[in-house]
Design an enzyme around this catalytic site. Sequence first.
Site, PDB file in Angstrom:
ATOM      1  N   ASP A  35       0.747  -1.298  -0.089  1.00  0.00           N
ATOM      2  CA  ASP A  35      -0.104  -0.225   0.181  1.00  0.00           C
ATOM      3  C   ASP A  35       0.779   1.286   0.039  1.00  0.00           C
ATOM      4  OD1 ASP A  35      -2.339   1.590  -0.003  1.00  0.00           O
ATOM      5  OD2 ASP A  35      -2.826   1.145   2.012  1.00  0.00           O
ATOM      6  N   ASN A  83     -10.920  -2.280  -5.421  1.00  0.00           N
ATOM      7  CA  ASN A  83     -10.188  -1.692  -6.494  1.00  0.00           C
ATOM      8  C   ASN A  83     -10.589  -1.389  -7.720  1.00  0.00           C
ATOM      9  OD1 ASN A  83      -6.885  -2.686  -4.880  1.00  0.00           O
ATOM     10  ND2 ASN A  83      -8.084  -0.931  -4.485  1.00  0.00           N
TER      11      ASN A  83
HETATM   12  C1  IPE Z   1      -5.729  -2.738  -0.374  1.00  0.00           C
HETATM   13  O1  IPE Z   1      -5.295  -1.388  -0.402  1.00  0.00           O
HETATM   14  C2  IPE Z   1      -5.503  -3.304  -1.591  1.00  0.00           C
HETATM   15  C3  IPE Z   1      -4.358  -3.735  -2.144  1.00  0.00           C
HETATM   16  C4  IPE Z   1      -2.908  -3.036  -1.674  1.00  0.00           C
HETATM   17  C5  IPE Z   1      -4.212  -4.302  -3.393  1.00  0.00           C
HETATM   18  P1  IPE Z   1      -6.504  -0.279  -0.658  1.00  0.00           P
HETATM   19  O2  IPE Z   1      -5.470   1.121  -0.811  1.00  0.00           O
HETATM   20  O3  IPE Z   1      -7.401  -0.605  -1.702  1.00  0.00           O
HETATM   21  O4  IPE Z   1      -7.081  -0.288   0.808  1.00  0.00           O
HETATM   22  P2  IPE Z   1      -8.058   0.980   1.566  1.00  0.00           P
HETATM   23  O5  IPE Z   1      -8.857   1.391   0.638  1.00  0.00           O
HETATM   24  O6  IPE Z   1      -7.169   1.870   1.976  1.00  0.00           O
HETATM   25  O7  IPE Z   1      -8.769   0.244   2.691  1.00  0.00           O
HETATM   26  C1  IPE Z   2      -1.611   0.011  -3.228  1.00  0.00           C
HETATM   27  O1  IPE Z   2      -1.419   1.734  -3.545  1.00  0.00           O
HETATM   28  C2  IPE Z   2      -1.895  -0.410  -4.800  1.00  0.00           C
HETATM   29  C3  IPE Z   2      -3.277  -0.669  -4.970  1.00  0.00           C
HETATM   30  C4  IPE Z   2      -4.241  -0.624  -4.233  1.00  0.00           C
HETATM   31  C5  IPE Z   2      -3.512  -1.261  -6.335  1.00  0.00           C
HETATM   32  P1  IPE Z   2      -2.498   2.686  -3.410  1.00  0.00           P
HETATM   33  O2  IPE Z   2      -2.821   2.955  -4.853  1.00  0.00           O
HETATM   34  O3  IPE Z   2      -3.688   1.947  -2.596  1.00  0.00           O
HETATM   35  O4  IPE Z   2      -1.807   3.861  -2.835  1.00  0.00           O
HETATM   36  P2  IPE Z   2      -2.399   4.888  -1.716  1.00  0.00           P
HETATM   37  O5  IPE Z   2      -3.034   4.131  -0.594  1.00  0.00           O
HETATM   38  O6  IPE Z   2      -3.633   5.575  -2.476  1.00  0.00           O
HETATM   39  O7  IPE Z   2      -1.405   5.748  -1.427  1.00  0.00           O
HETATM   40 MG    MG Z   3      -4.083   2.454  -0.575  1.00  0.00          MG
END
Ligand code: IPE
Ligand code: IPE
Ligand code: MG
Length: 262
Positions: A35, A83
């Site tokens: 993340d 996502n």
């Molecule tokens: C969880 O991260 C999913 C992945 C890392 C693929 P998100 O960024 O989607 O989760 P939330 O929305 O912060 O809970």
């Molecule tokens: C994790 O990084 C990757 C996926 C969820 C695909 P994020 O895209 O959620 O990054 P933040 O949380 O917005 O920083």
């Molecule tokens: Mg995220």
Amino acid sequence: MGSEVTESSVASAEAPKAAGAALAAVPRHVAIIMDGNGRWAKRRFLPRIEGHRNGAKSVRMVVEECRRLGIRYLTLFAFSTENWRRPQDEVGGLMSLFVQHLESELGLLLKNGIRLRAMGDTSRLPASVREMLARNEERTKDMTGMDLILAVSYGGRDELVQAARKLAEAARAGEVDPAAISGESFARHLYLPDVPDPDLMIRTSDETRISNFLLWQLAYAEIVVSPVLWPDFSRDEFHRCLNVFAGRNRRFGLTQEQVHGA
Ligand code: IPE
Ligand code: IPE
Ligand code: MG
């Protein structure tokens, strides 16, 4: 004794009973919620996709490091069922990155004896991603050094619902007695029933949520949160997380005395 796995694990694979002291602290299965890519990009005034692009080197590092350390299973959360609701250009960009990296990293998997496995509702993925995943799964299916599990289009609730559906269908067909359903028989209907539960779950970017990851399998995982954003997740930071795990005292519902035989 950080990685000791007790009978409370419903996974079918057995833990090595008498692992040496040096090995005892190495988890058998590490799961990571990668993340912070978006925030990494935002801090640099870059589009979010650049964060995802820069996360690739962290993926390579953890894969190589797990293989080197003898961590037998690594599960990476790459894309959740939630996502799909992100802006279309980000979803499309991520799908292109998946195809690109699945294409370019096959050699690395083969060279290191790594089996790639996908976990999730792959029917929702574009054909290009599905085909590339299937190709890599097929080409690496005989590799026995390590299992790299990619959770894509994955949701823990989806996984539990499909398991319940399969069991309900089997019950309707008279193949399963509902009264005989146990935790163990339920777990056999999860996506990858042969994979033992994670010992350690790492989430980067300081978030302390599970976000629909491995809801069943994380029951007794040690959770380590790293403040580092995924594209900056380094070998040193990974080792720090592994050391935190090694220092944890896993009790699986027992008392301290029971665990240590005192
Ligand atoms: C969880 O991260 C999913 C992945 C890392 C693929 P998100 O960024 O989607 O989760 P939330 O929305 O912060 O809970
Ligand atoms: C994790 O990084 C990757 C996926 C969820 C695909 P994020 O895209 O959620 O990054 P933040 O949380 O917005 O920083
Ligand atoms: Mg995220």
